[in-house]
Enzyme design. Sequence first.
Site, PDB file in Angstrom:
ATOM      1  N   HIS A   1      19.997  34.852  37.070  1.00  0.00           N
ATOM      2  CA  HIS A   1      20.838  33.818  36.470  1.00  0.00           C
ATOM      3  C   HIS A   1      21.950  34.463  35.646  1.00  0.00           C
ATOM      4  O   HIS A   1      23.119  34.041  35.706  1.00  0.00           O
ATOM      5  CB  HIS A   1      19.965  32.900  35.605  1.00  0.00           C
ATOM      6  CG  HIS A   1      20.699  31.724  35.053  1.00  0.00           C
ATOM      7  ND1 HIS A   1      20.335  31.108  33.889  1.00  0.00           N
ATOM      8  CD2 HIS A   1      21.780  31.051  35.500  1.00  0.00           C
ATOM      9  CE1 HIS A   1      21.154  30.103  33.635  1.00  0.00           C
ATOM     10  NE2 HIS A   1      22.042  30.047  34.616  1.00  0.00           N
ATOM     11  N   GLU A   4      24.462  36.031  37.950  1.00  0.00           N
ATOM     12  CA  GLU A   4      25.298  34.973  38.536  1.00  0.00           C
ATOM     13  C   GLU A   4      26.477  34.654  37.629  1.00  0.00           C
ATOM     14  O   GLU A   4      27.629  34.550  38.071  1.00  0.00           O
ATOM     15  CB  GLU A   4      24.443  33.733  38.777  1.00  0.00           C
ATOM     16  CG  GLU A   4      25.214  32.465  39.107  1.00  0.00           C
ATOM     17  CD  GLU A   4      24.548  31.227  38.543  1.00  0.00           C
ATOM     18  OE1 GLU A   4      25.257  30.415  37.904  1.00  0.00           O
ATOM     19  OE2 GLU A   4      23.328  31.061  38.731  1.00  0.00           O
ATOM     20  N   GLU A  82      22.396  26.304  28.020  1.00  0.00           N
ATOM     21  CA  GLU A  82      21.723  25.654  29.146  1.00  0.00           C
ATOM     22  C   GLU A  82      20.226  25.526  28.860  1.00  0.00           C
ATOM     23  O   GLU A  82      19.611  24.484  29.121  1.00  0.00           O
ATOM     24  CB  GLU A  82      21.931  26.452  30.423  1.00  0.00           C
ATOM     25  CG  GLU A  82      23.354  26.469  30.948  1.00  0.00           C
ATOM     26  CD  GLU A  82      23.479  27.277  32.219  1.00  0.00           C
ATOM     27  OE1 GLU A  82      22.459  27.421  32.934  1.00  0.00           O
ATOM     28  OE2 GLU A  82      24.584  27.772  32.506  1.00  0.00           O
TER      29      GLU A  82
END
Length: 339
Positions: A1, A4, A82
């Site tokens: 993640h 990314e 997030e």
Amino acid sequence: HFCEHMLFLGTKRYPGSSGFDNFVARHGGTDNAYTAAEVTVYYGEVAQAAGSHELRRLADFFRWPLFHKQFVEKEVHAINSEHLKNVQNPEQRVLETLNSLADPRSPVSRFHTGNLETLYDAPRRNGSSPVDGLKEYFRTHYCPSRMRVVTFGSKPLGEQLEETESTFGKIPPGPKECQDEPVETFESPKPFPPERLGKWVTIEGTEPQPSLWIQWQLRDLTAEYKGQPLEYLNHVFQYDGASSFVRVLTDSLGLATRADVLEDMNSAGTSLYLVIYLTDSGRANLELVLDLVYAYVARLRQEGVSHRLYQTIAMVNRLEWDWNDPAGPSSTVEDFAER
């Protein structure tokens, strides 16, 4: 993640941290990426005239990423935001809690999103560099043999293939351990062997209405995409016609307001969740609700699969398929990239 996020922040040929996003925006497009359980998907959509240039820029993500140190803390805080949002999401709270009950040797049981502590604070305390960790992860996981590229456009397929080969085809093959070692999956060890099931968990929620979640662990049904067995299960658990299971819970007994079915499918297996949204009476009579659920499951087992119902569901799905609007470019490439 984390990787990314960082790949969007500049490459050797296009070093600007906002270069890719700005390019896509200038050409009337959108871009994004997501990391699922076993795959990370990057995608962009631009006007046809800019498609070739977008391919070059996107391919450079996987050839010459810069992993700028000055952007690490900013991106970690974005990931932490997030995570904090997910913590307040009622569905996410339940799913993460249930996953934590899996075999600790299985990736399913681990923390997948990352946050400020795991990605930045803990490595710094240990004297390690998050950037060095990113570079090593990229080196050992991002090689062409593990990638799949999908293009969508009005150009002839041969021309699209030629452009793809001239951009993504130039990505170096990567180290031997990335090329030769089989891709790790979640298949083994099994995340939910029998001893990991049969548990009751009470979770503090963030919404006023309580819910009861029941998880069944099935085998990986990915290969059964033509038969769509989960469509049948979704129907029998959510159908709310006269005298149905849902109507008994809601109208006849006043124990619930509705029932939903969720599923999560990967190499670890298929997790099927029946979610019953309870009334105050249902919350006070949880054992009765469970008795009704398993009495209904026993009835379904005894009666077996209704081939007439199965064919009806198939006909409805076929009609939806035939009359559905075509998917847009981004949705199409996302779908094919994961297949």
